[in-house]
Write a protein that holds these residues in place. Structure first.
Motif, mmCIF file in Angstrom:
data_model
loop_
_atom_site.group_PDB
_atom_site.id
_atom_site.type_symbol
_atom_site.label_atom_id
_atom_site.label_comp_id
_atom_site.label_asym_id
_atom_site.label_seq_id
_atom_site.Cartn_x
_atom_site.Cartn_y
_atom_site.Cartn_z
ATOM 1 N N ASP A 15 -11.609 -33.254 -21.572
ATOM 2 C CA ASP A 15 -12.074 -33.694 -22.889
ATOM 3 C C ASP A 15 -13.423 -34.416 -22.822
ATOM 4 O O ASP A 15 -14.195 -34.389 -23.774
ATOM 5 C CB ASP A 15 -11.034 -34.632 -23.536
ATOM 6 C CG ASP A 15 -9.770 -33.866 -23.903
ATOM 7 O OD1 ASP A 15 -9.850 -32.624 -23.979
ATOM 8 O OD2 ASP A 15 -8.717 -34.502 -24.092
ATOM 9 N N ASN A 16 -13.684 -35.076 -21.681
ATOM 10 C CA ASN A 16 -14.957 -35.794 -21.559
ATOM 11 C C ASN A 16 -16.127 -34.875 -21.185
ATOM 12 O O ASN A 16 -17.238 -35.330 -20.938
ATOM 13 C CB ASN A 16 -14.843 -36.927 -20.529
ATOM 14 C CG ASN A 16 -14.504 -36.416 -19.143
ATOM 15 O OD1 ASN A 16 -14.493 -35.213 -18.898
ATOM 16 N ND2 ASN A 16 -14.223 -37.329 -18.227
ATOM 17 N N GLY A 17 -15.850 -33.563 -21.140
ATOM 18 C CA GLY A 17 -16.895 -32.582 -20.862
ATOM 19 C C GLY A 17 -17.035 -32.212 -19.396
ATOM 20 O O GLY A 17 -17.789 -31.295 -19.051
ATOM 21 N N LYS A 57 -4.915 -25.582 -18.726
ATOM 22 C CA LYS A 57 -6.148 -24.872 -18.336
ATOM 23 C C LYS A 57 -6.972 -24.570 -19.582
ATOM 24 O O LYS A 57 -6.420 -24.468 -20.689
ATOM 25 C CB LYS A 57 -5.804 -23.588 -17.583
ATOM 26 C CG LYS A 57 -5.016 -22.556 -18.364
ATOM 27 C CD LYS A 57 -4.634 -21.413 -17.452
ATOM 28 C CE LYS A 57 -3.561 -20.526 -18.044
ATOM 29 N NZ LYS A 57 -3.920 -19.830 -19.255
ATOM 30 N N SER A 58 -8.276 -24.396 -19.384
ATOM 31 C CA SER A 58 -9.143 -24.026 -20.513
ATOM 32 C C SER A 58 -9.121 -22.516 -20.713
ATOM 33 O O SER A 58 -9.103 -22.032 -21.836
ATOM 34 C CB SER A 58 -10.574 -24.499 -20.262
ATOM 35 O OG SER A 58 -10.605 -25.890 -20.081
ATOM 36 N N GLY B 263 1.607 -30.971 -24.882
ATOM 37 C CA GLY B 263 1.477 -31.843 -23.717
ATOM 38 C C GLY B 263 0.898 -33.203 -24.058
ATOM 39 O O GLY B 263 0.358 -33.888 -23.185
ATOM 40 N N ALA B 264 1.027 -33.599 -25.334
ATOM 41 C CA ALA B 264 0.446 -34.886 -25.752
ATOM 42 C C ALA B 264 1.032 -36.023 -24.906
ATOM 43 O O ALA B 264 2.237 -36.145 -24.765
ATOM 44 C CB ALA B 264 0.737 -35.143 -27.227
ATOM 45 N N GLY B 265 0.155 -36.817 -24.339
ATOM 46 C CA GLY B 265 0.581 -38.001 -23.589
ATOM 47 C C GLY B 265 1.101 -37.716 -22.194
ATOM 48 O O GLY B 265 1.306 -38.637 -21.414
ATOM 49 N N VAL B 266 1.344 -36.442 -21.870
ATOM 50 C CA VAL B 266 1.905 -36.152 -20.544
ATOM 51 C C VAL B 266 1.081 -35.145 -19.746
ATOM 52 O O VAL B 266 1.221 -35.052 -18.533
ATOM 53 C CB VAL B 266 3.363 -35.643 -20.632
ATOM 54 C CG1 VAL B 266 4.304 -36.758 -21.035
ATOM 55 C CG2 VAL B 266 3.498 -34.452 -21.575
ATOM 56 N N ARG B 267 0.245 -34.363 -20.431
ATOM 57 C CA ARG B 267 -0.608 -33.409 -19.704
ATOM 58 C C ARG B 267 -2.059 -33.688 -20.025
ATOM 59 O O ARG B 267 -2.382 -34.123 -21.134
ATOM 60 C CB ARG B 267 -0.282 -31.963 -20.129
ATOM 61 C CG ARG B 267 1.099 -31.523 -19.731
ATOM 62 C CD ARG B 267 1.260 -30.030 -19.940
ATOM 63 N NE ARG B 267 2.576 -29.597 -19.519
ATOM 64 C CZ ARG B 267 3.573 -29.311 -20.347
ATOM 65 N NH1 ARG B 267 3.398 -29.400 -21.639
ATOM 66 N NH2 ARG B 267 4.739 -28.939 -19.875
ATOM 67 N N SER B 268 -2.952 -33.399 -19.075
ATOM 68 C CA SER B 268 -4.372 -33.655 -19.344
ATOM 69 C C SER B 268 -5.088 -32.343 -19.606
ATOM 70 O O SER B 268 -4.589 -31.280 -19.306
ATOM 71 C CB SER B 268 -5.000 -34.383 -18.170
ATOM 72 O OG SER B 268 -4.691 -33.733 -16.964
#
Lengths: 306, 268
Positions: A15-17, A57-58, B263-268
């Protein structure tokens, strides 16, 4: 051919790029013992995180034992075991219960799980600690508990993220033996480690990732063969005053009892020993200055290709 | 064991999600019973104090409310207060604890479906709410006589309320980043809403405007529907109460499942 792991054009932008993975492709054959190496922040943990659903993943695709992690989520997970870097189990739970719960999460009832758990706890030297809360285990025991937990559903692909970090030498050797044993039984193993000696000793194939890109991917033997120069350290039988001149070889004398010789690809150690004999220099033992894979790794990831 | 053997055995185990569900529920029940001093004793003591102070001491001076003596009138609301706070607290703290200790990853790397994870946690919350509800009900019998008017309403409202607040607790647990975050909602939202939700008084006592405002409080419906089940009196229509409770439960369920899927709060 069906692979144990098949990654295609995998990208991840946080998210921070920050672009952690820039479209990597990677395949690992079934039954392989594979090392995924890279400096901190290279993208190893992001890749593993995506494989085990802890990181979204993106783009790109990932297949575990032929099952797509998006479309065959359950089957892909059933075949995958993960040993993370951190102790991510409930510290208040008993050692045995952690494994019973994990088995349950994989759909394995307690009655079926119990003999498996006994087997792995005994094999990994944790059986006597089965009723202890996990927080009471030593660091090495916790590390082994993570391995037992990853194996309780008997996965075909086991991923270990720095499993021997902070583990003493004896225990590390014990883990190597155990991992070799389960690999010989057919489990594919992917290992990330900072101990490159470990990767060189255990892994048949190696991939090096840096800045989110795969920069090397081949057999360990081929990769080591690409190393152009190896520095050998010779322990001398008697002290010498000056560096002996050996034509075609660079030598250094860090102290009177130690001689360092750089040997390029295609050169022969026989010539070195012949020259040293001619100079009346006697060598009692010899070793490489750094681990060969480590030398290669440092040169590749620092952009300083020899 | 070869891959083929494993697949055969996995099929023999039956539905893996059912085994996983049982595992989560067993773990959750073991958790709150293991720390019974934190989970069972405090509501028992708090409710006993309510019975003594509001029911016996102050209640004698108040006399009747809704046609019943004050102690009998407040007991249903206090039982529901226990059900609400315990179902919410169980799921929010347990799920956040699993996130904080990172052992939620044990579930995330396994083949369990998101709905199974959610149902497991919600069932744990319902189990604790029912346990505590029964304890508080038994304690209330030392202070008043309870004649159940409609057992179906009592059971259904208890379960619906416990499910709804377990789901809300789960959503709180998903968003929580610090331990403070799981205590903010119970302290600053649930407790005031419960006090204003007709536990201690009939909304007939309120001026029209405030009686209208009170109807925006979902806990009012919970308390009154449960009071109907016990005493046979309610400030609001039972149909409305069920409608609102079921609607809120469905919405909370959909939100919780979506949060898990994203995945809110648990996956990035």
């Amino acid at each position: 051919m069906s692979y144990a792991l098949e990654i295609n054009s995998l990208k991840k932008t946080y998210d921070n790029g920050f672009e952690a993975l820039k479209g990597i492709d990677l395949t690992v054959e079934k039954g392989d013992f594979f090392a995924l190496l890279g400096p901190n922040g290279a993208g190893k943990s992001t890749t593993i995180g995506i494989l085990c659903s802890l990181v979204n993943k993106s783009s790109g695709s990932v297949k575990v034992m032929g099952y797509d992690i998006d479309h065959d989520f359950g089957m892909a997970k059933r075949h995958l075991g993960v040993v993370p870097q951190e102790f991510n189990f409930n510290q208040f739970e008993k050692t045995q219960n952690i494994l019973i719960n994990t088995a349950g999460y994989h759909g394995i009832p307690r009655a079926e799980a119990t003999p498996r758990i006994e087997h792995y706890l005994k094999r990994l030297g944790l059986w006597d600690k089965r009723d202890n809360p996990s927080r009471a285990l030593s660091g090495g025991m916790k590390r082994r508990l993570l391995i037992a937990r990853a194996l309780v559903h008997q996965p075909d692909l086991l991923i270990l993220d720095e499993p021997t970090a902070g583990v003493d030498i004896e225990l590390r050797r014990g883990m190597w033996d155990f991992l070799t044993e389960i690999n010989n039984q057919g489990t594919t193993i992917i290992l990330t480690t900072h101990y490159l000696e470990e990767a060189e000793a255990l892994c048949r194939n190696v991939s090096i990732i840096n800045h989110g890109e795969i920069i090397a991917n081949s057999s360990t033997r081929d990769l080591l063969a690409s190393l152009h120069t190896v520095t050998f350290v010779c322990d001398l039988a008697a002290p010498i005053d000056s560096v002996p001149v050996i034509e075609g070889y660079e030598c250094a004398l860090p102290d009177a009892m130690t001689l360092e010789v750089e040997v390029d690809k295609g050169q022969s150690l026989n010539e070195v020993f012949a020259a040293l004999s001619a100079h009346q220099v006697s060598v009692t033992s010899m070793r490489t200055k750094t681990n060969r894979l480590e030398e290669l790794f440092v040169s590749m990831t620092s952009g300083d290709s020899k | 064991m070869s891959l083929a053997n494993y697949e055969e055995k996995a099929t023999d185990f039956g539905n893996p999600n059912w085994v996983a569900y049982q595992t989560i529920v067993r773990t959750e029940v073991r958790r709150f019973t293991r720390i019974w001093v934190q989970t069972m004793i405090p509501p028992a003591i708090t409710m006993t104090l309510y019975f003594i102070i509001f029911g016996s001491l102050i209640g004698r001076r108040i006399g009747e409310m809704g046609g019943f003596d004050y102690m009998a009138y407040i007991v249903p609301g206090l039982i529901m207060m226990s059900v609400i706070t315990n179902s919410y607290a169980n799921v929010s703290s347990s799920f956040f604890g699993a996130k904080f200790g990172k052992f939620i990853e044990e579930m995330l790397v396994s083949p369990i479906s998101n709905q199974t994870i959610l149902l497991g946690y919600v069932t744990g919350g319902v189990a604790r709410a029912v346990f505590v509800g029964i304890i508080v009900t038994i304690l209330s019998l030392f202070f008043t006589h309870l004649a159940i008017h409609n057992i179906l309403a009592v059971v259904s409202i208890t379960l619906l309320t416990a499910v709804l607040f377990s789901l809300l607790g789960f959503i709180n647990g998903v968003y929580a980043k610090r331990f403070d975050d799981v205590s903010i909602v119970p302290t600053f939202v649930l407790t005031p809403l419960t006090y204003l939700g007709g536990v201690f008084f009939s909304i007939d006592l309120l001026p029209d405007f405030w009686a209208g405002v009170a109807q925006l409080n979902p806990i009012l419906y919970v308390v009154n529907a449960f009071r109907f089940g016990i005493l046979g009196v309610s400030d609001i229509s039972l149909g409305w109460a069920y409608g609102i409770l079921i609607s809120m439960t469905v919405v909370a369920y959909v939100i919780a499942v979506r949060l898990l899927a994203n995945g809110a709060g648990v996956r990035s």
